[in-house]
Design a protein around this motif. Sequence first.
Motif, PDB file in Angstrom:
ATOM      1  N   CYS A 160       0.844  -1.200   0.000  1.00 14.57           N
ATOM      2  CA  CYS A 160       0.000   0.000   0.000  1.00 14.57           C
ATOM      3  C   CYS A 160       0.880   1.252   0.000  1.00 14.57           C
ATOM      4  N   PHE A 211       0.791   3.380   3.155  1.00  8.81           N
ATOM      5  CA  PHE A 211       1.557   2.799   4.252  1.00  8.81           C
ATOM      6  C   PHE A 211       3.046   3.084   4.088  1.00  8.81           C
ATOM      7  N   CYS A 233      -2.363   6.403   8.497  1.00 13.13           N
ATOM      8  CA  CYS A 233      -2.284   4.964   8.199  1.00 13.13           C
ATOM      9  C   CYS A 233      -2.371   4.204   9.517  1.00 13.13           C
ATOM     10  N   ASN A 234      -3.431   3.463   9.678  1.00 14.81           N
ATOM     11  CA  ASN A 234      -3.638   2.740  10.933  1.00 14.81           C
ATOM     12  C   ASN A 234      -2.636   1.627  11.164  1.00 14.81           C
ATOM     13  N   LYS A 235      -1.986   1.154  10.108  1.00 19.63           N
ATOM     14  CA  LYS A 235      -0.934   0.159  10.299  1.00 19.63           C
ATOM     15  C   LYS A 235       0.306   0.779  10.944  1.00 19.63           C
ATOM     16  N   CYS A 252      -7.221   5.854   7.599  1.00 18.01           N
ATOM     17  CA  CYS A 252      -6.771   5.083   6.436  1.00 18.01           C
ATOM     18  C   CYS A 252      -6.900   5.940   5.185  1.00 18.01           C
ATOM     19  N   HIS A 291      -6.110  -2.401  -3.799  1.00 18.97           N
ATOM     20  CA  HIS A 291      -6.427  -2.755  -2.418  1.00 18.97           C
ATOM     21  C   HIS A 291      -7.417  -3.909  -2.313  1.00 18.97           C
ATOM     22  N   THR A 344     -11.575  -6.983   4.805  1.00 24.20           N
ATOM     23  CA  THR A 344     -11.288  -5.587   5.143  1.00 24.20           C
ATOM     24  C   THR A 344     -12.045  -5.171   6.404  1.00 24.20           C
ATOM     25  N   CYS A 396      -8.741  -0.629   7.834  1.00 30.20           N
ATOM     26  CA  CYS A 396      -7.694  -0.965   6.872  1.00 30.20           C
ATOM     27  C   CYS A 396      -8.234  -1.779   5.702  1.00 30.20           C
ATOM     28  N   PRO A 450      -7.394  -7.489   9.802  1.00 35.15           N
ATOM     29  CA  PRO A 450      -7.083  -6.187  10.395  1.00 35.15           C
ATOM     30  C   PRO A 450      -8.010  -5.797  11.538  1.00 35.15           C
ATOM     31  N   PRO A 497      -5.112  -3.204  12.806  1.00 35.51           N
ATOM     32  CA  PRO A 497      -4.392  -3.591  11.588  1.00 35.51           C
ATOM     33  C   PRO A 497      -2.880  -3.605  11.739  1.00 35.51           C
ATOM     34  N   THR A 546      -6.942  -8.955   2.697  1.00 36.42           N
ATOM     35  CA  THR A 546      -6.003  -8.384   3.659  1.00 36.42           C
ATOM     36  C   THR A 546      -5.060  -9.443   4.225  1.00 36.42           C
TER      37      THR A 546
END
Length: 327
Positions: free
Chosen positions: A118, A121, A130-132, A139, A149, A154, A158, A193, A197, A266
């Motif tokens: 991504c 990311f 970005c939650n990761k 996101c 994506h 999902t 994320c 996630p 995530p 994901t």
Amino acid sequence: MRDFSYLRANSFEEASSAAAMPATMLLAGGTTLIDLAKCGVTNPERLVDITHLDGFDAVRVDAEGASIGALAKMSRVAADPSILENFPAVSEALWQAASAQIRNMATIGGNLLQRTRCAYFRDPASFPACNKRVLGSGCSAMEGVNRGHAVLGTSEACIATYPGDLAAALVAFDAIVHLGGRKVAIDDFFLLPGATPHQEHAMQPGEMITAITIPASVAARHSTYLKVRDRQSYEFAAASAAVGIELEMDRETIRDIRIGLGGVATKPWRARAVEDALRGKVLEPDIVKSASRFAVEGAIAQGGNRYKIELAPRVVERAILKSGALA
């Protein structure tokens, strides 16, 4: 990329102990780690080099199945005659991944642990949401360019796609991830996630992948990996399918079928609904086409990736028919 300390581990125990320390990462092939460090996603304080650990690169195949050491190189596993004979989808998935140079450097363990491609990311300077990377920040892909994506697995937090090819084949054939002191089914090793995530794998601090085992099966022997992508080489899957089939004595009825999907979810995705719809059925194109639609059951599109809901079943259908011809 900030300065970091370097430790060359001489034993599994030394590597495991060092890996349990905060801000520590393991170094094997380094093909993903270096990229993430350069773009500022990963900033380890110390790297633990595990490339010289003895016995962690062995590849063995017997009547029970395959055992693949975590430090075995991708290209070596792909070319192994016993893997080619007993798990052709695994070999094909490896050959279709990355470039020859990367396959010669990258390890099996590192391949499983690669992180999403991504763009949001991997570009924290331009896209802080970005939650990761920062849980709760949002996101950027939800309203951004999201053609590549995920549509399966999902959450509101994320929609990043798991990028690997190998894991799709391993999920199809019920591989087991060995983490030193414990074993985890590969379908449980990769986490959805949900609201967290940033937690991608079921690994605890201090754990490392030591090996992958794959149970022997007729379906695995009669398997293939089909990857559809925007260009013919060095590209991640828009959609892919690893399929293995076992037929009844009549050579027409499906006794067993295994299907793993890549490029659309994901995490590596097991298409169990398709499998359930085809077991006991005749391997006939119209039946396969109808059942393949179940591959995207529950799929949610975010605009640019809507085409995957149409593409994935077609890839599954083609892979099933190809695998059936080999059975």
